[in-house]
Scaffold this motif. Structure first.
Motif, PDB file in Angstrom:
ATOM      1  N   ALA A  67     -37.349  -2.611 -45.354  1.00 48.72           N
ATOM      2  CA  ALA A  67     -37.572  -1.367 -46.091  1.00 48.72           C
ATOM      3  C   ALA A  67     -38.799  -1.496 -46.975  1.00 48.72           C
ATOM      4  O   ALA A  67     -39.038  -2.551 -47.568  1.00 48.72           O
ATOM      5  CB  ALA A  67     -36.354  -1.036 -46.950  1.00 48.72           C
ATOM      6  N   PRO A  68     -39.592  -0.416 -47.103  1.00 50.44           N
ATOM      7  CA  PRO A  68     -40.735  -0.444 -48.020  1.00 50.44           C
ATOM      8  C   PRO A  68     -40.255  -0.429 -49.471  1.00 50.44           C
ATOM      9  O   PRO A  68     -39.190   0.108 -49.781  1.00 50.44           O
ATOM     10  CB  PRO A  68     -41.494   0.840 -47.672  1.00 50.44           C
ATOM     11  CG  PRO A  68     -40.456   1.742 -47.088  1.00 50.44           C
ATOM     12  CD  PRO A  68     -39.470   0.864 -46.386  1.00 50.44           C
ATOM     13  N   VAL A  69     -41.051  -1.025 -50.351  1.00 51.27           N
ATOM     14  CA  VAL A  69     -40.709  -1.069 -51.775  1.00 51.27           C
ATOM     15  C   VAL A  69     -41.971  -0.842 -52.596  1.00 51.27           C
ATOM     16  O   VAL A  69     -43.092  -1.003 -52.116  1.00 51.27           O
ATOM     17  CB  VAL A  69     -40.061  -2.415 -52.165  1.00 51.27           C
ATOM     18  CG1 VAL A  69     -38.730  -2.613 -51.447  1.00 51.27           C
ATOM     19  CG2 VAL A  69     -41.006  -3.579 -51.880  1.00 51.27           C
ATOM     20  N   GLU A  70     -41.763  -0.496 -53.847  1.00 49.85           N
ATOM     21  CA  GLU A  70     -42.848  -0.369 -54.813  1.00 49.85           C
ATOM     22  C   GLU A  70     -42.419  -1.032 -56.110  1.00 49.85           C
ATOM     23  O   GLU A  70     -41.250  -0.978 -56.496  1.00 49.85           O
ATOM     24  CB  GLU A  70     -43.193   1.103 -55.076  1.00 49.85           C
ATOM     25  CG  GLU A  70     -43.826   1.819 -53.893  1.00 49.85           C
ATOM     26  CD  GLU A  70     -44.217   3.246 -54.239  1.00 49.85           C
ATOM     27  OE1 GLU A  70     -44.089   3.621 -55.426  1.00 49.85           O
ATOM     28  OE2 GLU A  70     -44.649   3.975 -53.336  1.00 49.85           O
ATOM     29  N   ASP A  71     -43.383  -1.665 -56.797  1.00 47.35           N
ATOM     30  CA  ASP A  71     -43.124  -2.291 -58.099  1.00 47.35           C
ATOM     31  C   ASP A  71     -41.917  -3.218 -58.041  1.00 47.35           C
ATOM     32  O   ASP A  71     -41.038  -3.189 -58.896  1.00 47.35           O
ATOM     33  CB  ASP A  71     -42.926  -1.227 -59.174  1.00 47.35           C
ATOM     34  CG  ASP A  71     -44.149  -0.330 -59.328  1.00 47.35           C
ATOM     35  OD1 ASP A  71     -45.271  -0.854 -59.239  1.00 47.35           O
ATOM     36  OD2 ASP A  71     -43.970   0.882 -59.517  1.00 47.35           O
ATOM     37  N   TRP A  72     -41.872  -4.049 -57.013  1.00 43.10           N
ATOM     38  CA  TRP A  72     -40.734  -4.947 -56.789  1.00 43.10           C
ATOM     39  C   TRP A  72     -40.747  -6.072 -57.821  1.00 43.10           C
ATOM     40  O   TRP A  72     -41.748  -6.756 -57.995  1.00 43.10           O
ATOM     41  CB  TRP A  72     -40.818  -5.513 -55.380  1.00 43.10           C
ATOM     42  CG  TRP A  72     -39.631  -6.315 -54.935  1.00 43.10           C
ATOM     43  CD1 TRP A  72     -39.543  -7.663 -54.872  1.00 43.10           C
ATOM     44  CD2 TRP A  72     -38.379  -5.815 -54.472  1.00 43.10           C
ATOM     45  NE1 TRP A  72     -38.315  -8.043 -54.401  1.00 43.10           N
ATOM     46  CE2 TRP A  72     -37.583  -6.929 -54.145  1.00 43.10           C
ATOM     47  CE3 TRP A  72     -37.851  -4.540 -54.308  1.00 43.10           C
ATOM     48  CZ2 TRP A  72     -36.289  -6.803 -53.651  1.00 43.10           C
ATOM     49  CZ3 TRP A  72     -36.565  -4.410 -53.819  1.00 43.10           C
ATOM     50  CH2 TRP A  72     -35.795  -5.525 -53.493  1.00 43.10           C
ATOM     51  N   GLY A  73     -39.618  -6.265 -58.506  1.00 45.53           N
ATOM     52  CA  GLY A  73     -39.559  -7.286 -59.539  1.00 45.53           C
ATOM     53  C   GLY A  73     -38.265  -8.066 -59.501  1.00 45.53           C
ATOM     54  O   GLY A  73     -37.432  -7.908 -58.602  1.00 45.53           O
ATOM     55  N   ALA A  74     -38.063  -8.911 -60.516  1.00 42.88           N
ATOM     56  CA  ALA A  74     -36.901  -9.802 -60.556  1.00 42.88           C
ATOM     57  C   ALA A  74     -35.591  -9.032 -60.555  1.00 42.88           C
ATOM     58  O   ALA A  74     -34.613  -9.448 -59.924  1.00 42.88           O
ATOM     59  CB  ALA A  74     -37.003 -10.705 -61.778  1.00 42.88           C
ATOM     60  N   ALA A  75     -35.534  -7.893 -61.250  1.00 43.06           N
ATOM     61  CA  ALA A  75     -34.289  -7.129 -61.312  1.00 43.06           C
ATOM     62  C   ALA A  75     -33.880  -6.607 -59.946  1.00 43.06           C
ATOM     63  O   ALA A  75     -32.684  -6.452 -59.659  1.00 43.06           O
ATOM     64  CB  ALA A  75     -34.448  -5.968 -62.300  1.00 43.06           C
ATOM     65  N   ASP A  76     -34.848  -6.351 -59.072  1.00 41.29           N
ATOM     66  CA  ASP A  76     -34.545  -5.831 -57.735  1.00 41.29           C
ATOM     67  C   ASP A  76     -33.967  -6.898 -56.814  1.00 41.29           C
ATOM     68  O   ASP A  76     -33.433  -6.566 -55.756  1.00 41.29           O
ATOM     69  CB  ASP A  76     -35.827  -5.264 -57.099  1.00 41.29           C
ATOM     70  CG  ASP A  76     -36.440  -4.154 -57.926  1.00 41.29           C
ATOM     71  OD1 ASP A  76     -35.794  -3.105 -58.075  1.00 41.29           O
ATOM     72  OD2 ASP A  76     -37.565  -4.351 -58.422  1.00 41.29           O
ATOM     73  N   GLU A  77     -34.061  -8.156 -57.217  1.00 44.07           N
ATOM     74  CA  GLU A  77     -33.594  -9.244 -56.366  1.00 44.07           C
ATOM     75  C   GLU A  77     -32.143  -9.626 -56.600  1.00 44.07           C
ATOM     76  O   GLU A  77     -31.646 -10.565 -55.972  1.00 44.07           O
ATOM     77  CB  GLU A  77     -34.471 -10.486 -56.581  1.00 44.07           C
ATOM     78  CG  GLU A  77     -35.901 -10.313 -56.107  1.00 44.07           C
ATOM     79  CD  GLU A  77     -36.728 -11.570 -56.294  1.00 44.07           C
ATOM     80  OE1 GLU A  77     -37.728 -11.732 -55.574  1.00 44.07           O
ATOM     81  OE2 GLU A  77     -36.380 -12.387 -57.179  1.00 44.07           O
ATOM     82  N   ALA A  78     -31.455  -8.913 -57.458  1.00 51.91           N
ATOM     83  CA  ALA A  78     -30.061  -9.255 -57.764  1.00 51.91           C
ATOM     84  C   ALA A  78     -29.231  -9.299 -56.478  1.00 51.91           C
ATOM     85  O   ALA A  78     -29.222  -8.353 -55.694  1.00 51.91           O
ATOM     86  CB  ALA A  78     -29.469  -8.234 -58.736  1.00 51.91           C
ATOM     87  N   GLY A  79     -28.566 -10.430 -56.247  1.00 48.60           N
ATOM     88  CA  GLY A  79     -27.722 -10.595 -55.076  1.00 48.60           C
ATOM     89  C   GLY A  79     -28.458 -10.971 -53.803  1.00 48.60           C
ATOM     90  O   GLY A  79     -27.821 -11.109 -52.758  1.00 48.60           O
ATOM     91  N   LEU A  80     -29.786 -11.138 -53.851  1.00 48.66           N
ATOM     92  CA  LEU A  80     -30.551 -11.410 -52.632  1.00 48.66           C
ATOM     93  C   LEU A  80     -30.932 -12.870 -52.456  1.00 48.66           C
ATOM     94  O   LEU A  80     -31.242 -13.294 -51.338  1.00 48.66           O
ATOM     95  CB  LEU A  80     -31.845 -10.574 -52.623  1.00 48.66           C
ATOM     96  CG  LEU A  80     -31.689  -9.060 -52.664  1.00 48.66           C
ATOM     97  CD1 LEU A  80     -33.064  -8.404 -52.604  1.00 48.66           C
ATOM     98  CD2 LEU A  80     -30.809  -8.559 -51.536  1.00 48.66           C
ATOM     99  N   THR A  81     -30.934 -13.659 -53.526  1.00 51.47           N
ATOM    100  CA  THR A  81     -31.513 -14.998 -53.459  1.00 51.47           C
ATOM    101  C   THR A  81     -30.498 -16.122 -53.319  1.00 51.47           C
ATOM    102  O   THR A  81     -30.889 -17.284 -53.126  1.00 51.47           O
ATOM    103  CB  THR A  81     -32.375 -15.274 -54.698  1.00 51.47           C
ATOM    104  OG1 THR A  81     -31.556 -15.187 -55.866  1.00 51.47           O
ATOM    105  CG2 THR A  81     -33.518 -14.282 -54.785  1.00 51.47           C
ATOM    106  N   GLY A  82     -29.202 -15.825 -53.436  1.00 45.41           N
ATOM    107  CA  GLY A  82     -28.238 -16.919 -53.358  1.00 45.41           C
ATOM    108  C   GLY A  82     -26.855 -16.432 -53.008  1.00 45.41           C
ATOM    109  O   GLY A  82     -26.631 -15.261 -52.766  1.00 45.41           O
TER     110      GLY A  82
END
Length: 521
Positions: A506-521
């Motif tokens: 999916a396309p994203v804009e202004d992607w930051g740390a808060a958007d990664e919740a639940g994605l990295t582990g």
């Protein structure tokens, strides 16, 4: 991903995408594999891949397979896991690494290792980050990882490597002095009169043509001509008005990390056939002077690598992710060019460059000029009537290199950032290095220090890498994501989150740390 306990005592299953040299079409029909992943050996660390960014080099490797320049000289079939722009989280630590690493530690990786003088790249020669877990050996852990802060996103950590590669392109990326202990070749035309007061302690010296005075009293092997010379040579001195064919032969005789030093004062002999892959991958250095004292070419002020402050710079092939990073860097550089011309063949990419970087240019008092192929020559002539101060060619296109070289000012800098296959020769005015101070450089990869410099700017708030994050996906979407990059369907980087295999592309804009919740582990 499953594992039996948090101490990693039993084998885990590692979901990954192998690359075995198949075509792009075959990859699109493939499925990821899951194989047991054993605990670390004493000198190893096992890390979870929190995020991995797709690089244009990954696309090139898939398309070229065994013909890729970085596979040159390797034996056996292609069998690896790609992905070298990663953010890692330590999962398990071998007993021999327990004094430096701990479970839960976050790491950034510089993947282009040199092991006993040989290139060994994680994500190419060794399995890389298109996987849920990555095994790091003692060589990588000794010199090629650094701790990454928790205050930035995993995507940002993954992008430190490509941004570091761009920093390396604008830094002293080749040897700048003659090599003590190296092999030297000195080639002189009749009537050449040049001096070198301080000679390194070369282990061998071969001379072709009249012997210059600075070799008097030294042990020298005489050769009648360039034909049949057994290279490679670390240092080659080309003195006097040598013809273009001789200069081309000398370039071919340079060793990896070799240096060609020209002393000449006559007219240019015309185009010289140069292998751009050697400039890009083999870190060849080109220096020269018109003055009798060859040492003037070795002075720091004669060796410009970074952009000329207040000048006009061209990023030729700026639509892709790496070209965009070059644009981003120059617009945020404190002593950067006043005008940055960004070219691309695709209209949507030009619009994206303007939308993403136009505000940055205006905020920093710079001019950003976006140009398609049809208008590029006109815009270069308008904004750089005396020639470009700097040109970086990001596209592996011989015509693009030839055009950019033709638009340079007499003392302009041409950086070959794109990787060509070995053996594809380009005609460039190499004599201009001596006659007018023109600069020719190339680079690939980066150092850990380059990445640390990028991270320092990110932490200080002077560089925001999210401007180059265009889309995200889980690892099961990797073929679609690779195809999107290959087709130029995205402007910017696609970040893969291996721990969320089902995440849609999916396309994203202004992607930051808060958007990664639940994605990295």
């Amino acid at each position: 991903m499953t594992k039996t306990d948090p101490l990693f005592r039993s084998p885990a299953l590692n979901r990954h995408w192998p690359h075995r040299g198949g075509s792009f079409d075959a990859l699109l029909q493939a499925r990821p594999e899951e194989l047991p992943f054993a605990p670390p050996a004493p000198g190893e660390v096992i890390a979870r891949v929190e995020a991995v960014s797709i690089c244009s080099s990954d696309i090139k490797i898939i398309r070229m397979g065994r013909d890729h320049p970085l596979f040159a000289g390797a034996a056996g079939p292609v069998d690896t896991v790609l992905g070298h722009e990663v953010c890692l989280r330590v999962e398990a630590v071998g007993a021999g690494q327990a004094d430096r690493f701990r479970k839960g530690q976050r790491l950034a990786l510089q993947p282009a290792m040199l092991v006993e003088g040989r290139r060994s790249i994680i994500g190419m020669d060794l399995p890389g980050g298109f996987a849920q877990m990555l095994r790091l050996g003692p060589e990588a852990l000794a010199d090629y990882v650094m701790e990454a802060p928790e205050t930035v996103s995993a995507a940002t950590v993954a992008l430190l490597e490509p941004y570091g590669c761009v920093e390396r392109a604008w830094s002293a990326n080749v040897r700048r002095a003659l090599k003590p202990g190296g092999r030297a070749l000195v080639v002189s035309a009749p009537g050449a009169d040049f001096d070198l007061s301080a000679l390194p302690s070369w282990v061998t010296i071969t001379a072709v043509g009249p012997r210059p005075g600075f070799l008097r009293g030294l042990k020298v092997t005489e050769a009648a001509s360039l034909e049949g010379l057994a290279g490679p040579f670390d240092d080659i001195l080309a003195l006097g008005d040598l013809p273009a064919a001789d200069l081309a032969q000398l370039c071919a005789l340079l060793a990896v990390d070799g240096l060609l030093l020209q002393g000449r004062d006559g007219p240019s002999p015309g185009p010289v056939a140069i292998d751009p892959a050697r400039v890009h991958y083999d870190r060849l250095a080109f220096l020269g002077t018109r003055q009798r004292d060859l040492a003037t070419a070795l002075a720091p002020e004669a060796q410009r690598f970074d952009t000329r402050p207040g000048g006009v710079a061209l990023i030729h092939g700026a639509g892709g992710a790496m070209g965009r990073i070059h644009v981003h860097r120059l617009l945020q550089l404190a002593d950067g060019p006043r005008t940055v011309i960004a070219s691309s063949r695709k209209g949507p990419r030009l619009a994206a460059i303007e939308a993403d970087f136009g505000p940055i240019a205006r905020a920093n008092g710079r001019k950003l000029v976006v140009a398609d192929a049809e208008n590029l020559a006109t815009l270069v002539a308008e904004h750089a009537p005396g020639g470009l101060d700097d040109a970086v060619v990001v596209a592996p296109n011989p015509a693009a290199v030839a055009m950019a070289a033709g638009w340079l000012a007499p003392d302009g800098l041409l950086a070959l950032f794109a990787g060509f296959p070995y053996g594809r020769l380009l005609d460039l005015d190499l004599a201009a290095v001596a006659l007018s101070g023109k600069r020719l450089t190339g680079s690939t990869g980066c150092s850990l220090q380059d990445m640390e410099g990028v991270l320092a700017r990110v932490v200080a708030g002077s560089l925001d890498l999210s401007a180059n994050i265009a889309a995200v996906a889980g690892i099961d979407q990797l073929p679609r994501a690779l195809k999107a990059v290959a087709d130029g369907a995205v402007s910017g980087k696609i970040i893969i989150y291996p721990q969320r295999p089902d995440l849609p592309l999916a396309p994203v804009e202004d992607w930051g740390a808060a958007d990664e919740a639940g994605l990295t582990g």
